[in-house]
Design an enzyme around this catalytic site. Structure first.
Site, PDB file in Angstrom:
ATOM      1  N   LYS A   1       0.836  -1.193   0.000  1.00 49.06           N
ATOM      2  CA  LYS A   1       0.000   0.000   0.000  1.00 49.06           C
ATOM      3  C   LYS A   1       0.878   1.252   0.000  1.00 49.06           C
ATOM      4  O   LYS A   1       1.957   1.265   0.603  1.00 49.06           O
ATOM      5  CB  LYS A   1      -0.870   0.042   1.265  1.00 49.06           C
ATOM      6  CG  LYS A   1      -1.956  -0.999   1.364  1.00 49.06           C
ATOM      7  CD  LYS A   1      -2.698  -0.839   2.694  1.00 49.06           C
ATOM      8  CE  LYS A   1      -3.767  -1.894   2.892  1.00 49.06           C
ATOM      9  NZ  LYS A   1      -4.906  -1.704   1.998  1.00 49.06           N
TER      10      LYS A   1
ATOM     11  N   ASP B   1      -7.636  -2.782  10.640  1.00 48.32           N
ATOM     12  CA  ASP B   1      -8.032  -3.866   9.743  1.00 48.32           C
ATOM     13  C   ASP B   1      -8.418  -5.128  10.511  1.00 48.32           C
ATOM     14  O   ASP B   1      -8.790  -6.121   9.890  1.00 48.32           O
ATOM     15  CB  ASP B   1      -6.919  -4.164   8.731  1.00 48.32           C
ATOM     16  CG  ASP B   1      -7.472  -4.632   7.389  1.00 48.32           C
ATOM     17  OD1 ASP B   1      -8.651  -4.354   7.117  1.00 48.32           O
ATOM     18  OD2 ASP B   1      -6.739  -5.266   6.632  1.00 48.32           O
TER      19      ASP B   1
ATOM     20  N   ASP C   1      -3.013  -7.628  -1.512  1.00 48.84           N
ATOM     21  CA  ASP C   1      -3.725  -6.701  -0.637  1.00 48.84           C
ATOM     22  C   ASP C   1      -5.196  -7.080  -0.482  1.00 48.84           C
ATOM     23  O   ASP C   1      -5.939  -6.414   0.229  1.00 48.84           O
ATOM     24  CB  ASP C   1      -3.597  -5.270  -1.176  1.00 48.84           C
ATOM     25  CG  ASP C   1      -3.958  -4.220  -0.140  1.00 48.84           C
ATOM     26  OD1 ASP C   1      -3.957  -4.543   1.066  1.00 48.84           O
ATOM     27  OD2 ASP C   1      -4.243  -3.076  -0.531  1.00 48.84           O
TER      28      ASP C   1
ATOM     29  N   ARG D   1     -10.229 -11.704   2.697  1.00 53.02           N
ATOM     30  CA  ARG D   1     -11.146 -12.766   2.263  1.00 53.02           C
ATOM     31  C   ARG D   1     -10.470 -14.129   2.307  1.00 53.02           C
ATOM     32  O   ARG D   1     -11.143 -15.147   2.436  1.00 53.02           O
ATOM     33  CB  ARG D   1     -11.678 -12.446   0.867  1.00 53.02           C
ATOM     34  CG  ARG D   1     -10.651 -12.486  -0.247  1.00 53.02           C
ATOM     35  CD  ARG D   1     -11.093 -11.702  -1.460  1.00 53.02           C
ATOM     36  NE  ARG D   1     -11.123 -10.273  -1.169  1.00 53.02           N
ATOM     37  CZ  ARG D   1     -11.528  -9.350  -2.038  1.00 53.02           C
ATOM     38  NH1 ARG D   1     -11.949  -9.702  -3.241  1.00 53.02           N
ATOM     39  NH2 ARG D   1     -11.518  -8.078  -1.710  1.00 53.02           N
TER      40      ARG D   1
END
Length: 461
Positions: A240, A251, A310, A314
């Site tokens: 990032k 996060d 990134d 999931r």
């Protein structure tokens, strides 16, 4: 420390909660000097405005807080909370004719307005205190506030003090408090126990990845909560930019939310068999980091092509969801700070969610409106399934094109929940970008109060 109500106090001052109509009626019952004071002060019962009433000796004799117009209350929640900081640090008792749902919302807002994150800097702020009305369940409101406090504290703590081991310790402390059982699978044992994607995402970090598995309750329907515990997300090899990394301590907001909700459920002694699963990792960069183009195996047996490191949340959720699904509970709920697309779509206030069951969605939205914890349903849009099928593997973790990012992430997760029809997924933000009533800037819970209120209907057979 979690905010609480004040103990009964015979010296407490009256605090009247009024809108414009009830203000006129209230003024008519007051002596001329009070009427003159209110009118001279220009108090019109606007949303969140307050006015201290003086006694004959010049001390505070009570206070007024404005509810504002109906239109104002549609735009902003928690009028009583917004006035708390402006009131003198005295103990008050409430006078209002609000119905029970509106009163509970205002009282909870008052508690949440007392939240202070003081782990690194002591706060000298002394706030007004409120006695909970006898007609209201103070224990329930305090339990909800305690769960929200836990969520906020976990999100606000920087990754230096909230890595995977620290998140595990927080879960263990909660388990001890409520007599829950906890098991943790860590490091290379994740491979041995068939959690390959949790291991792949977290193996590059100096603090080992792990799966936290907490259980509580012996009777009632089975409820499994799964929370994304990415304690810091650099983006991995798809690193990032600095501006995008600044808030990545949040996060693990999904993990914080499910722990906060679990705290509420256990404190209230709800009749459920609760399971909480948290894949706790850091997405870091090292020689051992997983790479774009890699194909990972999953617990479910599906293969996943990595097109962006990134899009790691999931991946860890998928292994945890597959484990949850093996028990076929009455409901599985996943919560995650998963996609920027969700924030672009609905902003920071709304918690977008996906539901397999229309009945569960109706129950959730009714509860959300009642407790002023807004949610917004998004579609499991089947025609987009092809977007997550790359051809070289069963699934693609980051479809190209940039369209429908939140939906494709939800569809990806749904592939790992095949035995449990009642599945809900929340793509939350977990952060209050600027201060609002009852919500200081920083970490915040979303949808947990709505879920708590909806659980009896969500879990009906």
């Amino acid at each position: 420390m979690s905010p609480t109500f004040a103990a009964h106090d015979e010296t407490s001052l009256p605090l009247s909660l009024l809108d414009a109509d009830s203000l006129s009626e209230w003024l008519e019952s007051q002596p001329a000097r009070v009427q003159a004071w209110v009118k001279t002060s220009g108090f019109l019962a606007g949303f969140g405005t307050s006015l201290v009433l003086p006694s004959d000796s010049g001390d505070a004799a009570g206070a007024l807080v404005g509810l504002g117009t109906k239109a104002a209350r549609l735009r902003t929640r928690f009028a009583l909370a917004s006035a708390r900081a402006a009131l003198p640090a005295r103990t008050f008792h409430l006078i209002t004719d609000l119905d029970s749902d509106a009163l509970n919302a205002e009282l909870l807002g008052w508690l949440l307005a007392g939240y202070q994150f003081d782990r690194y800097k002591a706060s000298a702020r002394e706030l007004a205190q409120l006695i909970c009305p006898d007609s209201t369940d103070a224990f329930r409101l305090e339990a909800i506030a305690a769960g929200e406090t836990l969520t906020r504290d976990l999100i606000n703590t920087p990754a230096s003090d909230m890595g995977p081991p620290d998140l595990e310790n927080a879960a263990r402390a909660l388990a001890i408090t409520h007599g829950a059982r906890i098991a943790v699978t860590e490091g290379d044992d994740l491979l041995k126990q068939n959690f390959p994607m949790i291991h792949a995402v977290g193996r590059a970090a100096s603090r080992a990845p792990r799966l936290i598995d907490m259980r509580w309750g012996e009777t009632g329907p089975k409820l499994t909560l799964v929370g994304k515990g990415v304690c810091f997300d650099t983006g991995g090899l798809n690193l990032k930019p600095g501006a995008s990394m600044g808030l990545m301590k949040k996060d693990m907001g999904g993990a914080a939310a499910v722990l906060g909700l679990a705290s509420m459920i256990m404190a209230l002694g709800m009749s459920v068999q609760l399971r909480v699963l948290i894949p706790a990792v850091e997405n870091s960069v090292s020689a051992d980091a997983f790479r774009p183009g890699d194909i990972l195996n999953s617990r479910k047996g599906l293969t996943v092509e990595i097109n962006n490191t990134d899009a790691e949340g999931r991946l860890v959720l998928a292994d945890a969801l597959a484990l949850a699904d093996e028990e076929n509970p009455d409901a599985i709920i996943s919560m995650a700070t998963l996609t920027g697309a969700a924030r672009v779509a609905v902003g920071p206030d709304l918690a977008p969610y996906y539901a397999q069951s229309d009945r569960s969605a109706r129950a959730l939205e009714s509860a959300a409106a009642t407790v002023q914890d807004p949610v917004w349903r998004m579609p499991f849009w089947d025609p987009y399934e092809a977007m997550i099928e790359p051809g070289i593997a069963d699934l693609d973790n980051a479809p190209k094109g940039g369209f429908a990012g939140s939906i494709t992430a939800a569809l990806f997760l749904r592939r790992f929940v095949t035995e449990t029809p009642n599945y809900l997924h929340f793509d939350m933000y977990g952060w209050q970008p600027s201060a609002a009533p009852a919500r200081p800037q920083g970490g915040v819970g979303q949808a947990t109060r709505a879920l708590l209120a909806a659980l009896p209907d969500l879990l009906k057979s």
